[in-house]
Design an enzyme around this catalytic site. Structure first.
Site, mmCIF file in Angstrom:
data_model
loop_
_atom_site.group_PDB
_atom_site.id
_atom_site.type_symbol
_atom_site.label_atom_id
_atom_site.label_comp_id
_atom_site.label_asym_id
_atom_site.label_seq_id
_atom_site.Cartn_x
_atom_site.Cartn_y
_atom_site.Cartn_z
ATOM 1 N N GLY A 46 -17.673 71.502 29.093
ATOM 2 C CA GLY A 46 -18.615 70.578 28.470
ATOM 3 C C GLY A 46 -18.582 70.762 26.967
ATOM 4 N N GLN A 51 -21.748 70.487 18.507
ATOM 5 C CA GLN A 51 -20.825 71.635 18.462
ATOM 6 C C GLN A 51 -19.606 71.346 17.579
ATOM 7 O OE1 GLN A 51 -20.946 72.160 22.991
ATOM 8 N NE2 GLN A 51 -20.692 74.275 22.259
ATOM 9 N N CYS A 99 -20.615 79.729 26.407
ATOM 10 C CA CYS A 99 -20.751 78.619 25.469
ATOM 11 C C CYS A 99 -19.655 78.735 24.425
ATOM 12 C CB CYS A 99 -22.126 78.655 24.798
ATOM 13 S SG CYS A 99 -22.392 77.293 23.641
ATOM 14 N N LEU A 100 -18.994 77.615 24.137
ATOM 15 C CA LEU A 100 -17.920 77.629 23.145
ATOM 16 C C LEU A 100 -18.448 78.002 21.759
ATOM 17 C CD1 LEU A 100 -16.001 74.453 24.351
ATOM 18 C CD2 LEU A 100 -15.355 76.855 24.699
ATOM 19 N N HIS A 141 -27.316 72.634 30.165
ATOM 20 C CA HIS A 141 -26.822 73.433 29.031
ATOM 21 C C HIS A 141 -26.499 72.512 27.845
ATOM 22 C CE1 HIS A 141 -23.974 76.656 27.337
ATOM 23 N NE2 HIS A 141 -23.591 75.568 26.701
ATOM 24 N N GLU A 142 -25.831 71.402 28.121
ATOM 25 C CA GLU A 142 -25.456 70.473 27.040
ATOM 26 C C GLU A 142 -26.683 69.793 26.441
ATOM 27 O OE1 GLU A 142 -22.654 70.934 26.075
ATOM 28 O OE2 GLU A 142 -21.695 71.725 27.868
ATOM 29 N N HIS A 145 -28.244 71.746 23.798
ATOM 30 C CA HIS A 145 -27.586 71.634 22.489
ATOM 31 C C HIS A 145 -28.177 70.480 21.680
ATOM 32 C CE1 HIS A 145 -24.425 74.632 22.496
ATOM 33 N NE2 HIS A 145 -23.940 74.229 23.669
#
Ligand code: GNR
Ligand code: NI
Length: 177
Positions: A46, A51, A99-100, A141-142, A145
C-alpha cells in the site's frame, strides 16, 4: 512513469492532514501511476500520497497475493480516493505491521477486523464495500496516513520508543553500508 522518493519518519510532512481530491485529470492519473510504480519497486502492499509528499486523500493498495511464496504475484491494483471508513467490527485483529516510511520495523497493531469503506476511483465513480483480512488492515493503515498518523503511534510508548531506537540503528547501518 517515475519512482518517487518515499518520505521517512520523522519527516514532518508525514504529520499533515491530507486534503480531498477535487479534480480528476491527467495529473491525478500520472500521480496514481507513479504511486503504483513506487509501491511495487519498494516493495510494499500500500502507499498513501503523503508518503511521496503529496497531501491529497489518495492511496493505492495491491496485496499481490503469492508474492511471499516465491510465486508470480497476482496483481490486483486498487485506487482509493477520498475514502471514508464506517461500521467497524467489534472484533479486533492483531497484525504485525510495517510501513515504507518506518523502514524495516514491524510491530503488532490492533485494529477492527472488518470495516466498511466508501471511496471514489480515478474516474470519480463511487464504490462501497465491506472489507476484511489484510485488505481491511492495510486500508486502515493507509487511512491513518491521510490523518498524519503512523502505525507506531498506535503502540505503547515503550514499544514506540523501541521501534524508533531500532530505526535509528538501521539508519546508521544503512549509511555505513
Ligand atoms: O507494505 C506495507 N505492508 C504492510 C503490512 C502490514 C500492514 C500494513 C502495511 S502497509 C505497508 C506499506 C505502507 O507503508 N503503506 O502506507
Ligand atoms: Ni505506511
Amino acid at each position: 512513469m517515475a519512482i518517487l522518493p518515499i518520505l521517512e519518519a520523522p519527516d514532518p510532512r508525514l504529520r499533515l492532514i491530507s486534503e480531498p481530491v477535487d479534480t480528476f485529470d491527467d495529473g491525478l492519473r500520472t500521480l496514481i501511476a507513479d504511486m503504483f510504480e513506487t509501491m511495487y519497486d519498494a516493495p510494499g502492499i500500500g502507499l498513501a500520497a503523503i508518503q511521496v509528499g503529496v497531501p491529497k486523500r489518495l492511496l493505492v493498495i495491491d496485496l499481490q497475493d503469492g508474492a511471499e511464496e516465491d510465486q508470480e504475484p497476482v496483481r490486483n491494483p486498487r485506487v482509493f480516493i477520498n475514502p471514508e471508513l464506517f461500521d467497524p467490527s467489534e472484533e479486533i485483529n492483531l497484525y504485525s505491521e510495517g510501513c515504507l516510511s518506518v523502514p524495516e520495523q514491524y510491530a503488532d497493531v490492533e485494529r477492527p477486523a472488518r470495516i466498511h469503506a466508501r471511496w471514489l476511483d480515478q474516474d470519480g465513480k463511487q464504490h462501497e464495500e465491506a472489507l476484511d483480512g489484510l485488505l481491511s488492515t492495510c486500508l486502515q493503515h493507509e487511512m491513518d496516513h491521510l490523518e498524519g498518523i503512523l502505525f507506531i503511534d498506535r503502540l505503547s510508548r515503550l514499544k514506540r520508543e523501541m521501534v524508533l531506537k531500532k530505526l535509528e540503528k538501521y539508519r546508521r547501518s544503512r549509511k555505513a553500508a
